[in-house]
Design a protein around this motif. Structure first.
Motif, short mmCIF file in Angstrom:
data_model
loop_
_atom_site.label_atom_id
_atom_site.label_comp_id
_atom_site.label_asym_id
_atom_site.label_seq_id
_atom_site.Cartn_x
_atom_site.Cartn_y
_atom_site.Cartn_z
N HIS A 12 -9.56 -12.95 8.73
CA HIS A 12 -9.54 -13.16 7.29
C HIS A 12 -8.10 -13.27 6.81
O HIS A 12 -7.18 -13.41 7.58
N SER A 13 -7.94 -13.13 5.53
CA SER A 13 -6.62 -13.25 4.94
C SER A 13 -5.99 -11.89 4.69
O SER A 13 -6.59 -10.85 4.93
N ASN A 14 -4.80 -11.91 4.17
CA ASN A 14 -4.12 -10.67 3.80
C ASN A 14 -4.87 -9.93 2.70
O ASN A 14 -4.69 -8.73 2.54
N ILE A 15 -5.72 -10.60 1.98
CA ILE A 15 -6.52 -9.96 0.94
C ILE A 15 -7.48 -8.95 1.58
O ILE A 15 -7.65 -7.84 1.10
N LEU A 45 -3.59 -2.94 -10.32
CA LEU A 45 -2.95 -3.85 -9.37
C LEU A 45 -2.62 -5.19 -10.02
O LEU A 45 -1.58 -5.79 -9.73
N GLU A 46 -3.50 -5.65 -10.88
CA GLU A 46 -3.27 -6.92 -11.58
C GLU A 46 -2.04 -6.83 -12.48
O GLU A 46 -1.21 -7.75 -12.51
N VAL A 47 -1.90 -5.73 -13.20
CA VAL A 47 -0.73 -5.54 -14.06
C VAL A 47 0.54 -5.50 -13.21
O VAL A 47 1.54 -6.15 -13.53
N ALA A 48 0.48 -4.75 -12.09
CA ALA A 48 1.65 -4.66 -11.21
C ALA A 48 2.00 -6.03 -10.64
O ALA A 48 3.19 -6.41 -10.57
N ALA A 49 1.00 -6.79 -10.23
CA ALA A 49 1.25 -8.12 -9.68
C ALA A 49 1.90 -9.03 -10.72
O ALA A 49 2.83 -9.78 -10.41
N ASP A 50 1.42 -8.94 -11.95
CA ASP A 50 1.99 -9.77 -13.01
C ASP A 50 3.43 -9.38 -13.29
O ASP A 50 4.30 -10.24 -13.43
N LEU A 51 3.71 -8.07 -13.36
CA LEU A 51 5.06 -7.60 -13.67
C LEU A 51 6.04 -7.82 -12.52
O LEU A 51 7.17 -8.23 -12.73
N ILE A 52 5.60 -7.53 -11.30
CA ILE A 52 6.51 -7.61 -10.15
C ILE A 52 6.66 -9.04 -9.65
O ILE A 52 7.77 -9.51 -9.39
N HIS A 53 5.55 -9.74 -9.53
CA HIS A 53 5.60 -11.09 -8.97
C HIS A 53 5.56 -12.16 -10.05
O HIS A 53 5.67 -13.34 -9.76
N GLY A 54 5.38 -11.71 -11.30
CA GLY A 54 5.51 -12.57 -12.47
C GLY A 54 4.70 -13.84 -12.48
O GLY A 54 5.26 -14.92 -12.43
N GLY A 55 3.43 -13.71 -12.56
CA GLY A 55 2.67 -14.95 -12.70
C GLY A 55 1.19 -14.79 -12.51
O GLY A 55 0.71 -13.79 -11.99
N LYS A 56 0.49 -15.82 -12.96
CA LYS A 56 -0.96 -15.82 -12.88
C LYS A 56 -1.46 -15.98 -11.44
O LYS A 56 -2.55 -15.54 -11.13
N GLU A 57 -0.66 -16.62 -10.59
CA GLU A 57 -1.08 -16.79 -9.20
C GLU A 57 -1.20 -15.44 -8.50
O GLU A 57 -2.14 -15.19 -7.76
N ALA A 58 -0.24 -14.55 -8.74
CA ALA A 58 -0.28 -13.21 -8.13
C ALA A 58 -1.47 -12.42 -8.66
O ALA A 58 -2.17 -11.74 -7.90
N VAL A 59 -1.72 -12.52 -9.96
CA VAL A 59 -2.86 -11.82 -10.57
C VAL A 59 -4.16 -12.38 -10.01
O VAL A 59 -5.10 -11.64 -9.70
N LYS A 60 -4.22 -13.69 -9.84
CA LYS A 60 -5.41 -14.33 -9.29
C LYS A 60 -5.71 -13.82 -7.87
O LYS A 60 -6.86 -13.55 -7.52
N LYS A 61 -4.67 -13.66 -7.07
CA LYS A 61 -4.85 -13.13 -5.70
C LYS A 61 -5.32 -11.67 -5.74
O LYS A 61 -6.15 -11.26 -4.94
#
Length: 186
Positions: A12-15, A45-61
């Motif tokens: 599978h993936s890293n997810i 995790l979604e908030v952290a992804a948005d703040l750290i990686h800055g974007g909707k793609e990170a939140v989507k993952k």
């Protein structure tokens, strides 16, 4: 856990790997998954992804990480099975081992045999002690029944019984009887 993660990584993936790692963390901290992890942890995790990686793609993952009760339970079982396989593999390689037996009874009256093993770990170069198995004994806790459950596990796992150099248990008659006790049979 390493074998389980490698399997997930290749299949599978890293997810999925993230889900397995979260499952391990949650199973250590919560005895029952009575809180909805998907509704508590995933938004964080979604908030952290948005703040750290800055974007909707990170939140989507992040939203793809499965943290449902059934997924966490299934992954916890997978991790436990993987750890047992690793312990048994190391036990097979050991030059000798000892086991500790104890019989316990559940609330419903069903008996179980708890088996721990101690052996030299060749990789870690130390003596290790691990939980080995916990077969159900049912209502019959005779020496023969206890020995048979233990013997079946040893044969099923391909463990060399002749390497067993010590057996310890409580002083229950079924365990230590000089004539028919489990220790005598081993």
């Amino acid at each position: 856990m390493l074998m389980a993660l490698e399997t997930c990584r290749t299949l599978h993936s890293n997810i999925t790997v993230s889900s397995v790692k979260h499952s391990k963390s949650f199973s250590r901290r919560f005895s029952k998954f009575n809180i909805e992890l998907e509704n508590v942890v995933l938004p964080c995790l979604e908030v952290a992804a948005d703040l750290i990686h800055g974007g909707k793609e990170a939140v989507k993952k992040m939203k793809q990480i499965s943290l449902s009760d059934t997924t966490i339970s299934r992954r916890s079982v997978m991790l436990a099975d993987d750890m047992r396989e690793q312990h048994v593999k190391k036990l097979r390689l050991a030059s000798s081992f000892g086991i500790q037996l104890d019989e316990t009874t559940e609330i419903g009256g069903e008996a179980q045999l708890i088996v721990y093993c101690r052996f030299p770990d060749l990789e870690e170069k130390t003596i290790v002690e691990h939980y080995l198995c916990c077969p159900q004994l049912g209502l019959e806790t005779t020496a023969h029944n206890i020995f048979q459950k233990l013997y079946d596990f040893i044969v099923e796992e391909g463990i060399d019984r002749s390497k067993c150099k010590s057996v310890t248990s409580d002083v229950a008659k079924a365990m230590v009887s000089a004539i028919n006790g489990v220790v005598k049979k081993i």
